[in-house]
Design an enzyme around this catalytic site. Structure first.
Site, mmCIF file in Angstrom:
data_model
loop_
_atom_site.group_PDB
_atom_site.id
_atom_site.type_symbol
_atom_site.label_atom_id
_atom_site.label_comp_id
_atom_site.label_asym_id
_atom_site.label_seq_id
_atom_site.Cartn_x
_atom_site.Cartn_y
_atom_site.Cartn_z
ATOM 1 N N THR A 75 40.334 -84.534 65.177
ATOM 2 C CA THR A 75 40.368 -83.116 64.829
ATOM 3 C C THR A 75 41.099 -82.796 63.520
ATOM 4 O O THR A 75 42.289 -83.067 63.387
ATOM 5 C CB THR A 75 40.985 -82.224 65.944
ATOM 6 N N LYS B 216 39.522 -86.847 76.955
ATOM 7 C CA LYS B 216 40.071 -86.075 75.833
ATOM 8 C C LYS B 216 41.343 -85.394 76.321
ATOM 9 O O LYS B 216 41.327 -84.642 77.299
ATOM 10 C CB LYS B 216 39.036 -85.049 75.366
ATOM 11 N N ARG C 11 29.412 -90.210 66.686
ATOM 12 C CA ARG C 11 29.688 -89.283 67.782
ATOM 13 C C ARG C 11 28.616 -88.203 67.828
ATOM 14 O O ARG C 11 28.266 -87.623 66.802
ATOM 15 C CB ARG C 11 31.053 -88.639 67.580
ATOM 16 N N ARG D 251 35.143 -69.079 77.032
ATOM 17 C CA ARG D 251 34.785 -68.352 75.811
ATOM 18 C C ARG D 251 34.577 -66.874 76.087
ATOM 19 O O ARG D 251 34.201 -66.501 77.198
ATOM 20 C CB ARG D 251 33.467 -68.907 75.231
#
Ligand code: G6P
Length: 479
Positions: A282, A221, A34, A75
């Site tokens: 994760t 995702k 990945r 963010r």
């Protein structure tokens, strides 16, 4: 012991970019590399792809490569002193107009102007994957004013989520567009789309990926609360994709850790039901970033995903920047193989009592029924163009290995992600039509997978090179 069936996705990063370290990861069991486009330069990714391709060719392995788009992660901007310490009960402001490099313990900039529209008094904002929690008091034209509910250190560019989801940034950014072009240039096998809200976001991504000239399969995702709010939302996202990733970092923050495991199981089940791939990701081996052995909880987490029949388990920081990347892959391989010894991983209830929609699907599923019930069957050979027939087969639990026979390198690499599927380069055109089946079996015999007296199941269509045409299931005794 049987060959490991669950596949391992490992993220490449500074800890895993030299030829030696990549070779060791491959030898330890990496099936899919990945590239995390949130970090690193295009040239670093180019270099890693070149190494993976060269080394896998030298080792005779088929390795898929997946590019993971950064997506619209919202963010905070930066602090004057890199980090501040927030105390419970103090006021703290997120501002659209504050200078991006000049945050302090009272206020910090944000790079996402619509946050003020998406927030309401009473909302909880989770920063840095939930390590810091803010409660929204008031919202004005340019800023969200909050009180700190859970304090702690907060540093530059940390992510913001809202509990329950609903922060609605469009799913592809300018940087994602650039990275899609990079994925096409590097002929990546998979592109993972971050934060999709619905099937439409995947369709948009698919158009861009195809327009850039890439044949990559698209992985959605699953990381927004909206995506798992009900079965309809989840199914439409799965339907639009070639596979999904249970992206537990952001998903866990949005739905809360207590709901996460149940939702993970539901996502895996729904993906398989629709003949789609599923990756569980994760923090699977998080402690191995700093320690050579996993914790019991991590062992249990990986084993449970394997028992739930995920196609692949994924490593992120463990292999990208951790101290023990090779050990992490080896531990995952060992745990997956151990869990696969359990009978429930080979007994299938998949779609019992349900009807099938296509001829190739019917043949694929009938093959698995035959393989699981006819004791002499040692291998399944699926002649395939796209990999779709063996993919459907591998939705069924079985201990019988599925060999993906295809002339196409793209399909060989792609199939490295499918659970229990092993790619074999094979071109039916190289043989007389009447010799194809026997020649395929000879390949397996020569590599020691089967021996005289074993049975093999083989699937194909009337034409030897058209996708979607599988209509034949043969059960052949190895001579
Ligand atoms: C190969 C076989 C064909 C079969 C096809 C299925 O080309 O020789 O007989 O129809 O694969 O490909 P698919 O992409 O549908 O799995």
């Amino acid at each position: 012991m049987n060959k490991r069936r669950t596949k391992i996705v490992a993220t490449l990063g500074p800890a895993s970019s030299t030829p030696e370290s990549i070779e060791q990861l491959l030898l330890a069991g990496l099936d899919v590399a990945r590239l995390n486009f949130s970090h690193g330069t295009a040239d670093e990714h180019r270099q890693r792809v070149r190494l993976v391709r060269d080394i896998s060719a030298r080792l005779g392995r088929h390795i898929a490569i997946m590019g993971d788009l950064q997506g619209p992660k919202i963010r905070i901007a930066r602090f004057r002193d890199t980090q501040v310490m927030l105390q419970r009960g103090q006021p703290f402001t997120l501002s659209n107009t504050h200078s991006p490099d000049d945050g302090d313990e009272h206020i910090v900039g944000i790079d996402y102007p619509s946050l003020v529209q998406d927030c309401n008094p009473g909302d909880e904002l989770l920063l840095d994957d939930g390590r810091v929690v803010l409660q929204v008091d008031t919202v004005d034209e340019h800023a969200v004013h909050t009180t700190v509910l859970v304090g702690g250190p907060l540093s530059n560019n940390k992510g913001i989520n809202r509990r329950g989801g609903g922060i609605s940034a469009p799913s592809l950014t300018e940087k994602d567009h650039e990275d899609i072009r990079l994925a096409a240039e590097l002929e990546l096998d998979y592109v993972a789309v971050s934060f999709p809200r619905s099937g439409e976001d995947i369709e948009v991504a698919r158009k861009l990926v195809r327009a850039a000239g890439s044949h990559a399969w698209l992985i959605a995702k699953i990381e927004r609360a909206e995506a798992v709010a009900d079965d309809e939302a989840l199914d439409s996202l799965i339907q639009a994709s070639d596979g999904v990733m249970v992206a537990r970092g952001d998903l866990g923050v949005e739905v809360g850790d207590a709901r996460l495991v149940g939702i993970q199981k539901r996502i895996i089940q729904h993906a398989r039901h629709q003949n789609k791939l599923v990756i569980t990701a994760t923090q699977m081996m998080e402690s191995m970033i700093a320690s050579p052995l996993p914790t019991r909880a991590e062992v249990s987490d990986v084993a449970n995903a394997v028992l739930d029949h995920t196609d692949a388990v994924m490593l992120s920081g463990e292999t990208a920047s951790g101290k023990y990347p090779v050990e992490a892959v080896a531990a995952m391989a060992r745990i997956a193989q151990g869990a696969e010894q359990e009978r429930i991983t080979t007994r299938s209830q998949h779609r019992v009592g349900q009807s099938f929609e296509r001829c190739d699907e019917t043949i694929a599923l009938a093959s698995m029924y035959a393989a699981n019930h006819f004791a002499g069957v040692k291998a399944i050979i699926s002649l395939t163009e796209s990999g779709n027939t063996p993919l459907i087969m591998s939705r069924i639990r079985s201990a019988v290995p599925i060999y993906c026979f295809t002339p196409h390198p793209t399909t060989q690499r792609r199939a490295a992600m499918f659970r229990g599927v092993y790619p074999v380069p094979f071109d039916p055109k190289a043989y007389e039509p009447t010799d194809v089946s026997d020649s395929a079996i000879t390949v397996l015999k020569n590599s020691g997978v089967v021996e005289p007296g074993d049975w093999v199941i083989l699937t194909k269509g009337d034409s030897y090179h058209s996708t979607g045409g599988t209509n034949t299931l043969k059960i052949i005794k190895v001579e």
